[in-house]
Motif scaffolding. Structure first.
Motif, PDB file in Angstrom:
ATOM      1  N   GLY B  25       0.803  -1.218   0.000  1.00 46.30           N
ATOM      2  CA  GLY B  25       0.000   0.000   0.000  1.00 46.30           C
ATOM      3  C   GLY B  25       0.837   1.270   0.000  1.00 46.30           C
ATOM      4  N   GLY B  26       2.140   1.132  -0.116  1.00 44.66           N
ATOM      5  CA  GLY B  26       3.002   2.310  -0.136  1.00 44.66           C
ATOM      6  C   GLY B  26       3.312   2.855   1.249  1.00 44.66           C
ATOM      7  N   TYR B  27       3.175   2.007   2.274  1.00 45.53           N
ATOM      8  CA  TYR B  27       3.481   2.432   3.642  1.00 45.53           C
ATOM      9  C   TYR B  27       4.737   1.718   4.131  1.00 45.53           C
ATOM     10  CZ  TYR B  27      -1.148   4.498   3.731  1.00 45.53           C
ATOM     11  OH  TYR B  27      -2.238   5.272   3.453  1.00 45.53           O
ATOM     12  N   ARG B  28       5.278   2.189   5.245  1.00 48.45           N
ATOM     13  CA  ARG B  28       6.480   1.569   5.810  1.00 48.45           C
ATOM     14  C   ARG B  28       6.287   1.323   7.299  1.00 48.45           C
ATOM     15  NH1 ARG B  28       7.195   5.460   2.586  1.00 48.45           N
ATOM     16  NH2 ARG B  28       8.449   5.191   0.712  1.00 48.45           N
ATOM     17  N   LEU B  29       6.723   0.131   7.750  1.00 46.81           N
ATOM     18  CA  LEU B  29       6.712  -0.124   9.192  1.00 46.81           C
ATOM     19  C   LEU B  29       7.975   0.474   9.798  1.00 46.81           C
ATOM     20  CD1 LEU B  29       5.530  -3.818   9.694  1.00 46.81           C
ATOM     21  CD2 LEU B  29       4.173  -1.726   9.617  1.00 46.81           C
ATOM     22  N   ASN B  30       7.905   0.779  11.077  1.00 48.78           N
ATOM     23  CA  ASN B  30       9.072   1.232  11.830  1.00 48.78           C
ATOM     24  C   ASN B  30      10.198   0.201  11.653  1.00 48.78           C
ATOM     25  OD1 ASN B  30      10.891   1.854  13.970  1.00 48.78           O
ATOM     26  ND2 ASN B  30       9.236   2.849  15.085  1.00 48.78           N
ATOM     27  N   PRO B  31      11.422   0.660  11.313  1.00 47.92           N
ATOM     28  CA  PRO B  31      12.515  -0.303  11.094  1.00 47.92           C
ATOM     29  C   PRO B  31      12.946  -1.029  12.367  1.00 47.92           C
ATOM     30  CG  PRO B  31      13.302   1.985  10.854  1.00 47.92           C
ATOM     31  CD  PRO B  31      11.817   2.042  11.004  1.00 47.92           C
ATOM     32  N   ASP B  32      12.546  -0.563  13.537  1.00 45.11           N
ATOM     33  CA  ASP B  32      12.880  -1.235  14.794  1.00 45.11           C
ATOM     34  C   ASP B  32      11.920  -2.423  14.983  1.00 45.11           C
ATOM     35  OD1 ASP B  32      13.208  -2.054  17.424  1.00 45.11           O
ATOM     36  OD2 ASP B  32      13.363  -0.021  18.226  1.00 45.11           O
ATOM     37  N   ALA B  33      12.349  -3.606  14.518  1.00 43.97           N
ATOM     38  CA  ALA B  33      11.456  -4.769  14.474  1.00 43.97           C
ATOM     39  C   ALA B  33      10.961  -5.171  15.869  1.00 43.97           C
ATOM     40  CB  ALA B  33      12.156  -5.952  13.807  1.00 43.97           C
ATOM     41  N   GLU B  34      11.808  -5.050  16.883  1.00 36.50           N
ATOM     42  CA  GLU B  34      11.384  -5.446  18.234  1.00 36.50           C
ATOM     43  C   GLU B  34      10.269  -4.524  18.750  1.00 36.50           C
ATOM     44  OE1 GLU B  34      11.152  -7.970  20.430  1.00 36.50           O
ATOM     45  OE2 GLU B  34      12.051  -8.755  18.598  1.00 36.50           O
ATOM     46  N   PHE B  35      10.447  -3.235  18.484  1.00 35.62           N
ATOM     47  CA  PHE B  35       9.425  -2.254  18.877  1.00 35.62           C
ATOM     48  C   PHE B  35       8.103  -2.569  18.180  1.00 35.62           C
ATOM     49  CE2 PHE B  35       7.257   1.881  18.436  1.00 35.62           C
ATOM     50  CZ  PHE B  35       7.266   2.306  19.752  1.00 35.62           C
ATOM     51  N   VAL B  36       8.191  -2.879  16.881  1.00 31.15           N
ATOM     52  CA  VAL B  36       6.989  -3.200  16.110  1.00 31.15           C
ATOM     53  C   VAL B  36       6.329  -4.460  16.656  1.00 31.15           C
ATOM     54  CG1 VAL B  36       6.171  -3.976  13.852  1.00 31.15           C
ATOM     55  CG2 VAL B  36       7.692  -2.011  14.012  1.00 31.15           C
ATOM     56  N   LYS B  37       7.133  -5.468  16.988  1.00 33.82           N
ATOM     57  CA  LYS B  37       6.547  -6.717  17.487  1.00 33.82           C
ATOM     58  C   LYS B  37       5.848  -6.503  18.831  1.00 33.82           C
ATOM     59  CE  LYS B  37       9.223  -9.895  14.761  1.00 33.82           C
ATOM     60  NZ  LYS B  37      10.162 -11.011  14.694  1.00 33.82           N
ATOM     61  N   ASN B  38       6.366  -5.598  19.639  1.00 33.03           N
ATOM     62  CA  ASN B  38       5.679  -5.270  20.890  1.00 33.03           C
ATOM     63  C   ASN B  38       4.308  -4.665  20.610  1.00 33.03           C
ATOM     64  OD1 ASN B  38       6.895  -6.065  23.241  1.00 33.03           O
ATOM     65  ND2 ASN B  38       8.387  -4.385  23.203  1.00 33.03           N
ATOM     66  N   LEU B  39       4.273  -3.767  19.610  1.00 29.49           N
ATOM     67  CA  LEU B  39       2.982  -3.169  19.248  1.00 29.49           C
ATOM     68  C   LEU B  39       2.038  -4.236  18.705  1.00 29.49           C
ATOM     69  CD1 LEU B  39       4.189   0.142  17.557  1.00 29.49           C
ATOM     70  CD2 LEU B  39       3.022  -0.080  19.766  1.00 29.49           C
ATOM     71  N   ILE B  40       2.589  -5.178  17.944  1.00 31.55           N
ATOM     72  CA  ILE B  40       1.760  -6.256  17.389  1.00 31.55           C
ATOM     73  C   ILE B  40       1.198  -7.125  18.515  1.00 31.55           C
ATOM     74  CG2 ILE B  40       1.863  -8.400  16.033  1.00 31.55           C
ATOM     75  CD1 ILE B  40       3.626  -6.876  14.043  1.00 31.55           C
ATOM     76  N   ARG B  41       2.004  -7.367  19.544  1.00 26.50           N
ATOM     77  CA  ARG B  41       1.474  -8.101  20.711  1.00 26.50           C
ATOM     78  C   ARG B  41       0.282  -7.357  21.286  1.00 26.50           C
ATOM     79  NH1 ARG B  41       7.189  -8.581  21.696  1.00 26.50           N
ATOM     80  NH2 ARG B  41       7.759 -10.587  20.814  1.00 26.50           N
ATOM     81  N   GLY B  42       0.384  -6.036  21.340  1.00 23.01           N
ATOM     82  CA  GLY B  42      -0.726  -5.215  21.820  1.00 23.01           C
ATOM     83  C   GLY B  42      -1.939  -5.314  20.911  1.00 23.01           C
ATOM     84  N   LEU B  43      -1.692  -5.279  19.602  1.00 23.96           N
ATOM     85  CA  LEU B  43      -2.802  -5.394  18.641  1.00 23.96           C
ATOM     86  C   LEU B  43      -3.507  -6.742  18.790  1.00 23.96           C
ATOM     87  CD1 LEU B  43      -1.254  -3.945  15.335  1.00 23.96           C
ATOM     88  CD2 LEU B  43      -3.225  -3.039  16.578  1.00 23.96           C
ATOM     89  N   LEU B  44      -2.719  -7.800  18.917  1.00 22.28           N
ATOM     90  CA  LEU B  44      -3.316  -9.138  19.037  1.00 22.28           C
ATOM     91  C   LEU B  44      -4.055  -9.283  20.363  1.00 22.28           C
ATOM     92  CD1 LEU B  44      -0.445 -11.335  17.488  1.00 22.28           C
ATOM     93  CD2 LEU B  44      -2.549 -10.546  16.387  1.00 22.28           C
TER      94      LEU B  44
END
Lengths: 91, 176
Positions: B25-44
Motif C-alpha cells: 500500500g506504499g506504507y512503511r513499518l518502523n525499522p525497529d522490528a522489536e518495537f513493532v513486534k511489541n505493538l503487534i502483541r498489543g494489537l493481538l
C-alpha cells in the motif's frame, strides 16, 4: 497502583496502557533513572475503577492520552518525552 | 511486554503480513522490528479482548462503533505520518524515518478528546453533510471514501477491503 522503589522525588504517578510501546519506554526510563514511582495500566482496570482513572488522566491531560506522567499533582508530561522527564526528575 | 495466549509464531506471522500489506500500500513499518513486534502483541491482545485490532497506544472502549476510528490502521495515520513522520504509535513511519534522516518523536494525540467524540454514525452524517454538495445530486453512482487512506471509488457499495490500504468496508464513508 503498582509501586516501584527508588529515589524519592515526590509523588510520581504514571498512567499507562499495558499494550502501548511508548508507555513501556516511559516506565523503563523511570526504572533506569532509579526513581520511586507508582503506575497503573488503565486498560486492565474494570468499571468504576477505570472511569476514575480516566477522569484523573483527563484532569491533568485533557486529551486523555497515554502515557501521562503526573509529578506531585502539578506537572504533567504527556508521551515519552525523555529529555523532559530527565530534566524534571534528574539528580 | 508478553501476553499469555499469544505465541511468538502468531506475532511473527502478523508481523510478516502487516509488513507486506504496508509495502503493497506504499506504507512503511518502523525499522525497529522489536518495537513493532511489541505493538503487534498489543494489537493481538486487543483483538483477543475486544474483538478488533484497536490501537495499542490508545484506550479502547470495547465498543466497536465508538472505536472504529482507532482500529489499526487508524483514521489519523496518514496525517500523523505527514506531519510528524510517524503514526501515533510509530508503527507506521515515513521514508525519512526509515532512511534515518529523521528521528521518531512523540506524536500528539489527534483524536478528539472523549467529550467531543460522538459515535462514528454521527461523525459520518456530519461528513456527508459537509462533503455532499447539492450539485452532485445527479451522479450515476455514490462516491465512497476510505477514511484511512483517502481512496475514492464510485460504485453502489464500498469495496469489502480497500484495495490501497486494506482497511475494511466499515471504514468507508459516503463522500459524494
Amino acid at each position: 497502583m503498582e509501586h516501584v522503589d527508588g529515589k524519592d522525588k515526590g509523588n510520581i504517578v504514571l498512567y499507562a496502557l499495558s499494550t502501548c510501546g511508548w508507555c513501556a519506554k516511559t516506565k523503563d526510563l523511570l526504572r533506569e533513572m532509579g526513581i520511586a514511582f507508582d503506575y497503573t495500566f488503565v486498560d486492565l482496570l474494570d468499571g468504576s475503577e477505570q472511569d476514575d482513572a480516566i477522569s484523573t488522566v483527563e484532569k491533568f491531560n485533557p486529551s486523555g492520552s497515554f502515557p501521562t506522567l503526573v509529578i506531585n499533582n502539578k506537572k504533567t508530561i504527556v508521551g515519552f518525552r525523555e529529555q523532559e522527564i530527565r530534566e524534571a526528575l534528574g539528580p | 511486554m508478553t501476553f499469555t495466549g499469544i505465541s511468538e509464531q502468531e506475532v511473527d506471522r502478523a508481523y510478516d503480513s502487516l509488513k507486506n500489506d504496508a509495502l503493497d500500500g506504499g506504507y512503511r513499518l518502523n525499522p525497529d522490528a522489536e518495537f513493532v513486534k511489541n505493538l503487534i502483541r498489543g494489537l493481538l491482545k486487543n483483538e483477543q479482548r475486544y474483538g478488533y485490532r484497536a490501537c495499542p497506544c490508545r484506550l479502547a472502549s470495547g465498543k466497536m462503533e465508538v472505536d472504529l476510528d482507532i482500529v489499526c490502521p487508524c483514521d489519523y495515520r496518514d496525517s500523523d505520518i505527514e506531519e510528524y513522520g510517524a503514526c501515533y504509535c510509530a508503527l507506521y513511519v515515513s521514508e525519512a524515518i526509515t532512511d534515518g534522516t529523521r528521528k521518531v518523536a512523540p506524536v500528539p494525540e489527534r483524536r478528539p478528546p472523549r467529550s467531543q467524540r460522538g459515535t462514528m454514525k454521527e461523525r459520518a452524517v456530519q461528513t456527508v453533510a459537509v462533503g455532499g454538495g447539492t450539485t452532485f445530486g445527479s451522479l450515476p453512482f455514490p462516491v465512497w471514501r476510505c477514511k484511512v487512506c483517502g481512496y475514492l471509488c464510485a460504485r453502489d457499495q464500498p469495496p469489502g477491503i480497500c484495495p490501497v490500504c486494506k482497511a475494511k468496508k466499515d471504514r468507508f464513508e459516503r463522500f459524494l
